[in-house]
Motif scaffolding. Structure first.
Motif, PDB file in Angstrom:
ATOM      1  N   GLY A   1      -8.048  10.081   5.124  1.00  0.00           N
ATOM      2  CA  GLY A   1      -8.825  11.149   4.512  1.00  0.00           C
ATOM      3  C   GLY A   1      -9.057  10.948   3.024  1.00  0.00           C
ATOM      4  O   GLY A   1      -8.467  10.075   2.380  1.00  0.00           O
TER       5      GLY A   1
ATOM      6  N   THR B   1      -4.051  10.013   2.517  1.00  0.00           N
ATOM      7  CA  THR B   1      -5.184  10.705   1.915  1.00  0.00           C
ATOM      8  C   THR B   1      -5.311  10.204   0.477  1.00  0.00           C
ATOM      9  O   THR B   1      -4.312  10.128  -0.239  1.00  0.00           O
TER      10      THR B   1
ATOM     11  N   GLY C   1     -14.212   9.804   4.088  1.00  0.00           N
ATOM     12  CA  GLY C   1     -12.896   9.228   3.849  1.00  0.00           C
ATOM     13  C   GLY C   1     -12.935   7.742   3.538  1.00  0.00           C
ATOM     14  O   GLY C   1     -13.849   7.233   2.893  1.00  0.00           O
TER      15      GLY C   1
END
Length: 549
Positions: free
Chosen positions: A425, A435, A517
């Motif tokens: 992400g 992330t 992402g």
């Protein structure tokens, strides 16, 4: 059209296939010896980045002036059983930051600790911050505090003999030595500057990452497939830093107090600041110093004109349209304010506190002028610069072309790690492990090789230019090279970074935007359209190389 299914295995095979060396081989020059890892050069005044749930309670360099446990009472005051450590920030008092997230238990006078904040950090852990000169208004009992949030200003209140921060850690009500505790929690109290922690994202844009079906390098039309060019990322976020405090000498600001700003002029400052992503108060500081916000708006004896006093020769290069009429007129207030923002960002205002001062100095070559502008900016409210507090230099030049590039084995390790995170992400300011934003992804990839780069894209480019790599033309790109271009920070500032994956296909890998992402992208679009587009090769360096450069 038949899809090509060529992944990292193909790219790495090309790296070692003799017939195709000319296309993809990462060349290692004869001197220094092939494979020798040189020592990476640190940025001047460089700062590390907090990536876990704990951080040092300041962003500045500091020294520990008193340790934990029994001690002689300094100056005959204070505790002889010191229940914390004392940190003195350098070169001057600075912001006190929350070492971990928590809730405020105490905010205000607290015995011998003077102005203090006590945080309940959960799991039976409490942190104490004492002797502050003042507390931030948000410090109220019961308030929630995020990691790295400013608590107040270092001071000398209570039983204190000089400016410092008393920092204490208690576990289930019993104080423990903060030095081993912080080391165990990934935030050693070693005196090094640690960059400010970005505020948490309000709403994560991407949920728990599930790598999508993926084929490489080109083909297909899904949002995560490189067959769809990524025209502009959502920005890297990363970190910022406050405008530096004014120093000495000052001149005009000693006898000219800051004047009120006419509404129309303030609107011009704000409009320009929003476009170029700098604090509007910095433009107000220049406007006050130059013309009193237009009150003394006449040509200077040297020939400078307009609200922000541009010389015509400088205007010819940096003058831009600020009011949308398609013309850049030196005497137009909106155009003048917009052009000042253009000039400051082109002069490196986002490159740490030193960059701010260099940019103001470029506006008018005098130290007193720099301090006057910063004084006025502070009086108008100060603000944060979206950039890296690390001073890695100007980023000008082509680096060190004599460096040997990364060996093929290190390129393989780098891209294997990156490909393994496809589908992760994107959240602005995120530091992993699944992330990222663009620059945290590139820096994490290079950490797999024992190479620590600065946190933001602009600072990474400046770090390379300072001697850790060298610039190459887009036509000479190799796998593992870093691509930099302007993005959300405006046309004069690098705002995005990604890694070359397959140069023959103009294919890059990186954290692209909240929508898609970490993915593959086609960088040919940005190569043609961006105001800044640069490709840099990292040298065969490491944090603990065999040889000092």
């Amino acid at each position: 059209m038949k899809k090509l299914v060529v992944g990292l295995t193909m790219v790495l095979a090309i790296l070692t296939a003799v017939p195709l060396l000319a296309a993809f081989m990462v060349v290692v020059v004869a001197s220094p010896a092939a494979g020798e890892e040189l020592k990476a050069q640190d940025c001047q005044g460089g700062s590390t980045v907090a990536t876990g749930p704990w951080r040092v309670p300041t962003a500045q360099k500091y020294t520990i002036t008193s340790g934990f446990g029994p001690r002689m009472s300094p100056g005959g005051i204070g505790s002889t059983n010191h229940q914390g450590v004392d940190l003195a920030m350098l070169p001057q008092p600075g912001s006190v930051l929350a070492a971990s997230a928590g809730k405020v238990k105490v905010a205000g006078p607290y015995g011998g600790l003077g102005n203090a904040v006590v945080l309940d950090n959960g799991s039976g852990i409490t942190t104490v911050y004492g002797h502050m000169a003042q507390l931030d208004p948000a410090m109220k009992v019961g308030a929630t505090v995020t990691l790295g949030q400013r608590l107040g200003l270092e001071g000398s209140t209570g039983n204190s003999t000089g400016n410092h921060l008393h920092f204490g850690v208690a576990i289930n009500g019993t104080f423990t030595d903060p030095i081993p505790f912080m080391t165990q929690h990934g935030a050693p109290l070693n005196g090094q500057a640690v960059a400010p922690t970005p505020p948490p994202a309000k709403t994560p844009s991407v949920g728990p990452p599930t790598p999508p079906p993926w084929k490489s390098p080109l083909g297909g039309k899904s949002p995560t497939d490189p067959g769809v060019p990524v025209k502009d990322p959502g920005g890297e976020g990363g970190i910022g830093f406050p405008l530096p405090a004014p120093g000495e000498p000052r001149k005009d600001s000693l006898h000219n107090p800051p004047l009120s700003i006419p509404d129309a002029i303030k609107a011009d400052y704000v409009r320009a600041a929003n476009k170029y992503k700098i604090p509007w108060t910095l433009l107000a500081g220049i406007g006050m110093e130059e013309t009193g916000h237009g009150r003394n708006n006449h040509s200077s004896s040297a020939g400078a004109q307009g609200l922000m006093q541009f010389m015509p020769a400088t205007w010819a290069t940096y003058g831009v349209d600020g009011d949308g009429d398609g013309k850049a007129i030196i005497t137009n207030d909106a155009d003048s304010a917009m052009s000042a923002a253009n000039y400051l960002t082109a002069s490196g205002v986002t490159k740490g506190e030193a960059g701010v001062k260099r940019a103001i100095f470029a506006y008018n070559h005098a130290s007193w002028y720099v301090n006057d502008v910063l004084y006025y900016a502070a009086k108008y409210g100060g603000g944060e610069v979206l950039g890296d507090p690390t001073d890695c230099g100007t980023g000008v030049g082509d680096g060190n072309p004599q460096l040997p590039p990364l060996t093929n084995e290190r390129v393989k390790k780098l891209l294997t790690w990156a490909e393994g995170h496809l589908g992760d992400g994107y959240v602005m300011g995120a530091n992993g492990p699944n992330t990222w934003d663009c620059s945290s992804f590139s820096s994490a990839a290079y950490r797999q090789l024992g190479i620590t780069m600065p946190r933001t894209a602009g600072a990474q480019q400046a770090w390379l230019a300072a001697g850790n790599g060298f610039r190459v033309s887009p036509g000479d790109a190799k796998p593992g090279d870093l691509i930099f271009y302007d993005s959300y920070l405006g046309p004069n500032v690098i705002g995005h970074v990604e890694m070359v994956f397959d140069p023959a296909k103009h294919q890059a890998i990186g954290a692209q935007s909240p929508k898609i992402g970490v993915t593959m992208s086609d960088y040919s679009y940005n190569m043609k359209t961006k105001h800044i587009f640069e490709i840099w090769r990292v040298g065969n360096i490491s944090d603990k190389g065999k040889k000092t450069m």
